[in-house]
Design an enzyme around this catalytic site. Structure first.
Site, PDB file in Angstrom:
ATOM      1  N   ASP A   9      -7.676   0.338   3.201  1.00  0.00           N
ATOM      2  CA  ASP A   9      -6.578   1.046   3.842  1.00  0.00           C
ATOM      3  C   ASP A   9      -6.726   2.558   3.772  1.00  0.00           C
ATOM      4  O   ASP A   9      -5.848   3.255   3.302  1.00  0.00           O
ATOM      5  CB  ASP A   9      -5.259   0.609   3.169  1.00  0.00           C
ATOM      6  CG  ASP A   9      -4.054   1.219   3.851  1.00  0.00           C
ATOM      7  OD1 ASP A   9      -4.081   1.338   5.085  1.00  0.00           O
ATOM      8  OD2 ASP A   9      -3.096   1.585   3.150  1.00  0.00           O
ATOM      9  N   GLU A  56      -8.575  -4.513  -5.574  1.00  0.00           N
ATOM     10  CA  GLU A  56      -8.110  -5.653  -4.773  1.00  0.00           C
ATOM     11  C   GLU A  56      -9.230  -6.435  -4.097  1.00  0.00           C
ATOM     12  O   GLU A  56      -9.188  -6.662  -2.886  1.00  0.00           O
ATOM     13  CB  GLU A  56      -7.101  -5.191  -3.721  1.00  0.00           C
ATOM     14  CG  GLU A  56      -5.852  -4.605  -4.326  1.00  0.00           C
ATOM     15  CD  GLU A  56      -4.752  -4.360  -3.280  1.00  0.00           C
ATOM     16  OE1 GLU A  56      -5.022  -4.478  -2.078  1.00  0.00           O
ATOM     17  OE2 GLU A  56      -3.633  -4.057  -3.693  1.00  0.00           O
TER      18      GLU A  56
HETATM   19  C1  GCB Z   1      -2.932  -1.549  -1.558  1.00  0.00           C
HETATM   20  C2  GCB Z   1      -4.242  -0.872  -1.550  1.00  0.00           C
HETATM   21  C3  GCB Z   1      -4.161   0.530  -1.014  1.00  0.00           C
HETATM   22  C4  GCB Z   1      -3.213   0.580   0.171  1.00  0.00           C
HETATM   23  C5  GCB Z   1      -1.845   0.145  -0.265  1.00  0.00           C
HETATM   24  C6  GCB Z   1      -0.852   0.101   0.906  1.00  0.00           C
HETATM   25  O1  GCB Z   1      -2.722  -2.521  -2.213  1.00  0.00           O
HETATM   26  O2  GCB Z   1      -4.886  -0.873  -2.789  1.00  0.00           O
HETATM   27  O3  GCB Z   1      -5.459   0.946  -0.662  1.00  0.00           O
HETATM   28  O4  GCB Z   1      -3.183   1.854   0.738  1.00  0.00           O
HETATM   29  O5  GCB Z   1      -1.912  -1.136  -0.790  1.00  0.00           O
HETATM   30  O6  GCB Z   1      -0.168   1.076   1.138  1.00  0.00           O
HETATM   31  O7  GCB Z   1      -0.825  -0.904   1.608  1.00  0.00           O
END
Ligand code: GCB
Length: 593
Positions: free
Chosen positions: A203, A396
């Site tokens: 993300d 994750e």
């Molecule tokens: C998560 C990820 C991160 C994302 C975040 C989100 O679990 O580790 O990289 O940016 O969620 O905002 O969805």
């Protein structure tokens, strides 16, 4: 040469697995000179269908401007958003950078006693480097430095002009870290011929370019290649164990001075391996946990673009918040940032770029072998930093897949073999009962987004679900737990009361629900809380993203949203509550470096 080291509470146990060589941060000294190559470089993206024109035409053989048009490109920086060309923003494939530099005559004349080294702080993702048309190195992976000894090339060339060419490919494959895949669209009724897209499962936007400083530096021909320092503390004595790797000759003499911050020598040593004893050591403490945090001793041993104004602003914001820690999500940050963490007492969970590992093919032998190398490079770079308290090998991953068991067992064992002094983790969002990697970590790090990605809008279920999450993990493993992400997307300036999703009120409400559970659980086994995220950041476009991820408590321009004040009150209250070592670190993510 000066090396910052700390006398911190690390328990020394078994012997560390030795790595092949060092990656010391280049510093000017009586025996080393430094030339920064930051600024404007010549640049061209290879838009040919196969992205191979640069290699077919050997663009590295002569100045780039002679093989076609070039534009100016700043280094360090990402190339994606610096022009108005949408094709360059989305570009996948090889881009070419070039810099011509005049070398000091003394570097060339004193060839017998001078090594000239080219060092790239980081370039994303795959780099091939030529100097004066001769290939000097290649490197896989962004976010970590690499270097090449170019003495023979520059000292053997007529004239002092040195032409550095770097071909950089930002393509991600199932075996890269982070992984990705290229999808060719073959339906010609929908897409032009040869059309492809880069897909990823993480993300953040896959910014590419030469992201950290490029420097040329010299060393004498007999030089220190690596230094490893580990520390221990008992009673009123500190022990600094050191090992210095000298190359270029087997006959040398080596002496060491350990100096206090103020410059006074407190211990001395001779020879490449030894132990220095410090009476009444001043320990390294995190920010707000001691009146003199980030205390550094100096060890003297013989003779997504780095932006300083942004970095200084961010550290000022961390201090304003009263935050004392962050995780380098989801890749190693620049050494310049790590230096400030050492000096300001900011505790770091140092994470490698193992993010977006969602498919079975990301857990094969090729990925595993590369992952081990990345951990070696990360530890080689950051092993002596007092601020680094734990290594994180991934974020994750699909750790419920069966190959994840052997994969993480191996990566974590290798990490511990290289550095037996620090705990190791990876960050999980898998179900506690199906996570195959969790048995191998020292600390459980969990991400959850209650009332956001599920039960959207239902603030009332957060406490129950968070409590269940903690209890399940603790019952299964009896290990300390860190809430390594929680939060909500928030458009700055958007208000709604009662709180609705995306409003500033909703973000505040989510935090308050989480905090009430943290306050109970930190009396038991929860040792850290990490808000997601420090500041808004760019991602790929998607229906869930509004010009990027908006979970920042600061905007991308570093203005606080209302939630920042909630955290500020909380962090300062926690700091004032504890007289010394409090059980909870207030942890803070940063992103965008
Ligand atoms: C998560 C990820 C991160 C994302 C975040 C989100 O679990 O580790 O990289 O940016 O969620 O905002 O969805």
């Amino acid at each position: 040469m000066a090396l910052c080291c700390a006398l911190c509470l690390l328990l020394l146990c078994c012997q560390a697995l030795a790595l092949g060589g060092g990656m010391l941060y280049p510093r000017e000294s009586a025996s080393r000179e430094l030339k920064e190559l930051n600024g404007l470089w010549s640049f061209r993206a290879d838009f040919s269908a196969q992205r191979d024109k640069g290699f077919v035409q050997q663009w590295y053989r002569k100045p780039l401007r002679q093989s076609g048009p070039v534009i100016d490109m700043p280094v360090p920086a990402s190339f994606n958003e610096l022009t108005q060309d949408p094709n360059l923003r989305q570009y996948t494939g090889w881009v070419w950078y070039e810099k011509e530099v005049l070398l000091p005559r003394s570097w060339l004349l004193n060839a017998l006693n001078t090594r000239v080294v080219l060092r790239v702080g980081s370039a994303h993702y795959y780099s091939i480097v030529w100097v004066n048309g001769v290939q000097v190195t290649e490197h896989e992976g962004g976010h970590l430095p690499f270097e090449a000894d170019i003495s023979r090339i520059v000292q053997g060339s007529p004239g002092a002009l040195c032409r550095i060419t770097i071909a950089l490919n930002n393509t991600l494959t199932p075996q890269t870290l982070p992984p990705g895949s290229i999808q060719f669209m073959t339906d010609e009724s929908k897409y032009p011929r040869g059309y492809f897209v880069q897909n990823t499962k993480f993300d953040f936007f896959n910014y590419a370019g030469i992201h950290r400083p490029v420097v040329l530096y010299t060393t004498p021909s007999v030089y220190i290649d690596d230094i490893t320092v580990t520390t221990a503390w008992a009673g009123n004595s500190g022990m600094v164990r050191y090992q210095v790797l000298v190359r270029g000759n087997t006959r040398y003499s080596l002496s060491l001075n350990l100096r206090e911050k103020e410059g006074k020598v407190v211990a001395t040593g001779e020879g490449p391996i030894g132990e220095l004893k410090v009476v009444e050591p001043k320990l390294w403490w995190p920010y707000l946990m001691h009146e003199n945090p980030g205390y550094l001793y100096y060890l003297e041993i013989r003779g997504k673009g780095l932006d300083w104004s942004l970095i200084v602003k961010d550290f000022n914001l961390l201090q304003w918040l009263g935050a004392n820690s962050f995780r380098t999500s989801h890749y190693p940050y620049a050494e310049e940032i790590m230096d400030l963490c050492d000096a300001y007492g900011i505790v770091v969970i140092d994470e490698c770029p193992g993010v977006g590992m969602k498919d079975p093919e990301n857990f094969g032998n090729k990925s595993l072998a590369h992952h081990l190398v990345v951990m070696e490079e990360l530890i080689r770079r950051d092993k002596n930093r007092p601020s680094v308290v734990m290594w994180s090998v991934a974020n994750e991953p699909a750790s419920e897949l069966s190959p994840a068991a052997n994969y993480f067992k191996t990566v974590i064992a290798h990490t511990k073999a290289i550095d037996p002094t620090r705990p190791v983790t990876f960050v999980s969002n898998a179900n506690y009962a199906r996570d195959h990697g969790a048995p191998y970590v020292d600390v459980i790090c969990v991400n959850s987004y209650f009332s956001w990605y599920h039960d959207a809008g239902h603030l009332e279920v957060i406490q129950l679900q968070l409590n269940t999450q903690f209890e399940n993990w603790y019952k299964a493993y009896q290990k300390p737990i860190i809430q390594s992400e929680y939060g909500a997307d928030t458009i700055a300036g958007l208000h709604n009361d009662p709180p609705l999703m995306f409003s500033e009120e909703y973000q505040k409400a989510v935090l308050k629900e989480y905090h009430s559970v943290f306050d109970k659980k930190r009396k038991e086994y929860v040792i850290g809380e990490l808000i997601w995220n420090f500041a808004d950041f760019m991602t790929d476009q998607a229906t869930t993203r509004v010009l990027g991820n908006k979970k920042g408590i600061f905007t991308r321009q570093r203005q606080p949203k209302a939630a920042a004040f909630v955290l500020r009150d909380r962090y300062w209250k926690l700091a004032n509550e504890s007289n010394c070592l409090r059980p909870t670190l207030t942890l803070q993510f940063m992103s965008g470096y």
